[in-house]
Design a protein around this motif. Structure first.
Motif, short mmCIF file in Angstrom:
data_model
loop_
_atom_site.label_atom_id
_atom_site.label_comp_id
_atom_site.label_asym_id
_atom_site.label_seq_id
_atom_site.Cartn_x
_atom_site.Cartn_y
_atom_site.Cartn_z
N UNK A 16 0.85 -1.19 0.00
CA UNK A 16 0.00 0.00 0.00
C UNK A 16 0.88 1.24 0.00
N UNK A 17 0.48 2.26 -0.77
CA UNK A 17 1.12 3.56 -0.76
C UNK A 17 0.09 4.57 -0.25
N UNK A 18 0.47 5.33 0.76
CA UNK A 18 -0.48 6.23 1.42
C UNK A 18 -0.20 7.68 1.01
N UNK A 19 -0.96 8.15 0.04
CA UNK A 19 -0.76 9.51 -0.47
C UNK A 19 -1.90 10.46 -0.12
N UNK A 20 -2.89 9.99 0.60
CA UNK A 20 -4.04 10.86 0.88
C UNK A 20 -4.69 10.47 2.21
N UNK A 21 -5.53 11.38 2.69
CA UNK A 21 -6.18 11.18 3.99
C UNK A 21 -7.10 9.97 3.98
N UNK A 22 -7.75 9.72 2.85
CA UNK A 22 -8.68 8.58 2.80
C UNK A 22 -7.95 7.27 3.04
N UNK A 23 -6.77 7.12 2.42
CA UNK A 23 -5.99 5.90 2.63
C UNK A 23 -5.49 5.82 4.06
N UNK A 24 -5.05 6.94 4.61
CA UNK A 24 -4.57 6.97 5.99
C UNK A 24 -5.67 6.56 6.97
N UNK A 25 -6.87 7.07 6.76
CA UNK A 25 -7.99 6.71 7.65
C UNK A 25 -8.38 5.26 7.44
N UNK A 26 -8.32 4.78 6.21
CA UNK A 26 -8.61 3.36 5.96
C UNK A 26 -7.62 2.48 6.72
N UNK A 27 -6.34 2.84 6.70
CA UNK A 27 -5.32 2.08 7.42
C UNK A 27 -5.60 2.09 8.92
N UNK A 28 -5.95 3.24 9.46
CA UNK A 28 -6.27 3.32 10.88
C UNK A 28 -7.47 2.45 11.21
N UNK A 29 -8.45 2.39 10.31
CA UNK A 29 -9.62 1.54 10.55
C UNK A 29 -9.26 0.05 10.51
#
Length: 323
Positions: A99-112
């Motif tokens: 996974x590459x985290x370039x945006x807030x949506x991906x970051x929040x998905x990872x936290x979830x």
């Protein structure tokens, strides 16, 4: 930070629909929940995303919180939304889709997904064979103190300064210090590791009673371990502003070298509740790291000759004003 009590919630982040689940699940023993984890990464996104951008991530998931243990996951799960960026990397005969985290949506998905830590490569997707960061992980062995770590960090900085390399310290979030050294992305992993081994060898030679590169844990007692082996392809580090899976929800926090010199900072100062006041007071202390294009040529040359100047004097004292 305001605590939440919802179990599930549908949200829109960056135009992406996300279902956040089990928000009341306990993550830390102090009562911090998955809602607190997600809220933290939502708030810190403008800072952490600058440094995670285009870097492959390894997921370290705590599905039942700290008490339930963790597992690492390199492969992006099949159920992940299609809009999450994947970076294929060949390891031997297998391709792993990170996974590459370039945006807030991906970051929040990872936290979830109960990813407490954000572990990223010190290389970017556009050039995975050449890191743009060299790292030095300073880890206190049994009998060594955090003050010892700060002293050794200053010695490492002195050596790096001699080679014209600017370094950026941060708390590991546990008991150590990480140094990030931006470098020109033109060196192989082996060359970067050799350069950091050279630095570690100089420090170890100057103070063998306090610093060590010994790989056997039982032989490190009372010393600070200089871990240059983190500079290997596939290795990841907890990046700045990452939470850590320890009591109190500590954060890997950028430091000023002046703070290190005063030996007054302690890792537990920086946590899920205090880091935002620090950002308000100090700003992003790593913003000067972006765009630095530093050369490792001299260190690599020395490492090739296997010349490690043992016994040289390295002072951990602060620089004189104007240096």
């Amino acid at each position: 930070m305001e605590r939440q009590s919802l179990k599930d919630l549908d949200v829109t982040v960056d135009g992406r629909r996300l279902r956040l689940t089990n928000l009341n699940k306990l993550m830390w023993p102090e009562g911090l929940t998955k809602a607190d984890l997600i809220k933290y990464y939502s708030a810190v996104a403008p800072y952490i995303l600058l440094y995670l951008a285009n870097r492959p991530l390894v997921m370290k998931r705590y599905p039942d919180g700290l008490a339930g243990g963790a597992f690492y996951q390199k492969e992006c799960p099949a159920y992940a939304p299609l809009w999450i960026k994947r970076q294929p990397v060949r390891h031997g005969g297998k391709v792993v889709n990170y996974i590459v985290c370039n945006d807030s949506a991906t970051l929040i998905w990872l936290a979830n997904q109960a990813c407490i830590e954000m572990h990223a490569w010190p290389a970017r997707a556009e050039n995975l064979e050449s890191p743009d960061l060299a790292v030095m992980d300073l880890d206190p062995a049994e009998g060594a103190t955090f003050t010892d770590v700060l002293d050794i960090a200053l010695m490492v900085r002195t050596v790096l300064d001699e080679f014209g390399l600017k370094s950026f310290p941060k708390t590991s979030g546990a008991g150590g210090i990480h140094l990030f050294i931006p470098v020109r992305p033109c060196y192989t992993w082996q060359q970067v590791a050799a350069a950091m081994k050279c630095v570690a060898g100089i420090v170890e030679g100057a103070c063998p009673g306090r610093a060590t590169t010994e790989r056997k844990v039982e032989k490190r007692k009372g010393k600070v371990y200089l871990d240059y082996l983190q500079n290997a392809k596939g290795k990841t580090m907890a990046f700045q502003y990452s939470l850590r899976p320890l009591p109190g929800a500590p954060v890997s926090a950028p430091l000023l070298w002046q703070e290190v010199e005063k030996r007054e900072v302690r890792p537990w100062q920086f946590n899920i509740d205090t880091i935002f006041q620090r950002l308000a007071d100090r700003g992003d202390l790593y913003n000067g790291m972006q765009g630095l294009d530093q050369s490792l040529d001299e260190l690599i040359k020395i490492s090739t000759k296997k010349i490690f100047p043992a016994g040289r004097k390295i002072s951990p004292q602060p620089r004189k004003e104007g240096d």
